[in-house]
Design an enzyme around this catalytic site. Structure first.
Site, mmCIF file in Angstrom:
data_model
loop_
_atom_site.group_PDB
_atom_site.id
_atom_site.type_symbol
_atom_site.label_atom_id
_atom_site.label_comp_id
_atom_site.label_asym_id
_atom_site.label_seq_id
_atom_site.Cartn_x
_atom_site.Cartn_y
_atom_site.Cartn_z
ATOM 1 N N TRP A 30 0.818 -1.209 0.000
ATOM 2 C CA TRP A 30 0.000 0.000 0.000
ATOM 3 C C TRP A 30 0.852 1.259 0.000
ATOM 4 O O TRP A 30 0.534 2.232 -0.693
ATOM 5 C CB TRP A 30 -0.982 -0.025 1.171
ATOM 6 N N ASP A 79 -1.135 6.764 6.168
ATOM 7 C CA ASP A 79 -2.272 5.934 5.779
ATOM 8 C C ASP A 79 -2.481 4.952 6.924
ATOM 9 O O ASP A 79 -1.694 4.043 7.135
ATOM 10 C CB ASP A 79 -1.947 5.209 4.476
ATOM 11 N N LYS A 96 -12.103 -1.461 7.703
ATOM 12 C CA LYS A 96 -11.317 -2.408 8.489
ATOM 13 C C LYS A 96 -11.813 -2.447 9.931
ATOM 14 O O LYS A 96 -12.178 -3.486 10.457
ATOM 15 C CB LYS A 96 -9.840 -2.017 8.480
#
Length: 424
Positions: free
Chosen positions: A162, A234, A258
């Site tokens: 990511w 992030d 999440k």
């Protein structure tokens, strides 16, 4: 041989037993500690959650969902949403049907923001924005808002898939460069902070606080050496899983799917002095100022997703806040990592112990991919689903976010021991 035969004759018997409590102080503390050069962090021994304060969402719906996202939600939150679905607070409408500018939704989004601010102790210096487009959209929005133009430098710590994607996207709108990469080590470690080669002229330093695919998590955060002191994170896969000093960050962004809600809403916490300087080419929907000036209501927001997030924030506060939630998460992860480490190499977690994620636990089986497929298939038959590792790395991955009840992790580790006994 006799022991193996006995184990085989009592297949799945371990699933009926509650596994012994892990060596929580030793295993959990060691799994939470960073190398001396990488951070200054003190660890507290984690006790088992008391019976009088069970993990929220406990209850059997037939399966335990170990998906990386969209992920399991607290059962009590889902039941409350179910009860309010058709007629929200006597309005005669579902919250999915009503105007986002009406008094009912206005109250819901304001309470969601207030509860999130309480959870993370968000200072008045930072704005809270409810956005769309997932964290991936923020890969572009961050450099567009923080860099004056494509020649402005920006530093990236590439610790997994990511953060690598964020770096590659940022290169379109800034002179992004890699300050450290874990690629050569297959993204199984994090750097001592002195090894991050920061550019003092960089507009910001970007990290991914928890790599969902590779299971690598920052336990502390590097200090930015750029002139503006901007650290960007992030936090999609460990957002609201533990306490965080928000004041250390210029921007925090996270997809909700999440730990705090369904997919569809992305939360950004942005230092207010960084708002209003977007590049001229910035699309209106990627300009932080657009959303800050309009209290996240410039256009129709993902109303239902924001409403669910609000219920989750309320639930996390009711548990005692993020300090208590973090203790529960550390205990759950300790059980699972203990089982892997005590398997004699049968199960293998490739991640350096000091930076193992409390949210996403990847592991492989020494006996190879065929046995991993068998493990995943048999686990699904026992009601433990979505354990397949990400397609880019394979193996097994158990995502044990806030809403995964302790009973789910206990059942998984019992199954792991039973599977090993039946397949020596």
């Amino acid at each position: 041989m006799a022991a193996a035969a006995a184990a085989t004759s009592t297949a799945h018997s371990l699933l009926l037993q509650r596994p012994a409590a892990p060596r929580a102080p030793a295993a959990t503390a060691s799994s939470l500690r960073l190398p001396a050069r990488a951070a200054k962090i003190s660890c507290t021994a984690v006790a088992a959650p008391s019976a009088s304060s069970p993990l929220t969402g406990a209850g059997d719906r037939g399966v335990y969902n170990f998906a990386a996202g969209p992920a399991t939600l607290p059962l009590n939150v889902l039941k409350r949403a179910q009860a309010e679905l058709v007629d929200y607070h006597g309005s005669g409408m579902s919250i999915m049907e009503m105007s986002h500018r009406g008094k009912e939704f206005d109250a819901a989004i304001k309470k969601a923001e207030a509860d999130l601010r309480a959870l993370l102790a968000v200072p008045d210096t930072h704005a809270v924005l409810f956005l769309q487009g997932g964290a991936t959209t923020q890969f572009a929005a961050v450099p567009l808002n923080l860099c004056a133009g494509p020649s402005d430098p920006a530093d990236f710590v590439v610790s997994g898939s990511w953060s690598d994607k964020a770096f590659k996207e940022a290169k379109k709108f800034s002179a992004a460069s890699v300050a450290w990469s874990g690629k050569d080590g297959k993204y199984t470690a994090l750097p001592p902070f002195d090894d991050i080669k920061q550019n003092p002229e960089a507009r910001f330093l970007h990290i991914c606080s928890n790599e969902t695919i590779h299971g690598v998590e920052f336990k502390d955060y590097p200090e930015p050496r750029n002139k503006s002191g901007i650290l960007v994170a992030d936090m999609s896969s460990n957002f609201c899983s533990k306490t965080v000093d928000v004041s250390r960050f210029g921007v925090i962004y996270a997809g909700a799917q999440k730990n705090v809600g369904p997919s569809g809403v992305t939360i950004a916490i942005v230092r207010k002095d960084l708002i209003g300087n977007a590049q001229p080419i910035t699309p209106v929907m990627l300009d932080f100022k657009t959303h800050a000036d309009n209290a996240s209501l410039y256009n129709t927001p993902p109303c239902f997703a924001i409403y669910i997030c609000g219920l989750v924030f309320e639930d996390l506060l009711a548990q005692g806040g993020l300090a208590e939630v973090e203790k529960k998460n550390a205990y759950k992860a300790g059980i699972l990592y203990d089982t892997i480490d005590a398997s004699g190499g049968y199960y293998i977690c490739p991640v350096e112990k000091s930076v193992r994620s409390l949210m996403n636990v990847p592991f492989t089986l020494a006996k190879g991919p065929d046995f991993e497929k068998q493990f995943i298939a048999e686990a699904a038959k026992e009601g433990m689903v979505q354990l397949k590792g990400h397609r880019s790395v394979g193996g097994v991955r158990a995502s044990i976010y806030n809403a995964m009840p302790l009973a789910g992790v206990e059942k998984l580790v019992a199954f792991m021991k039973d599977f090993q006994a039946r397949n020596p």
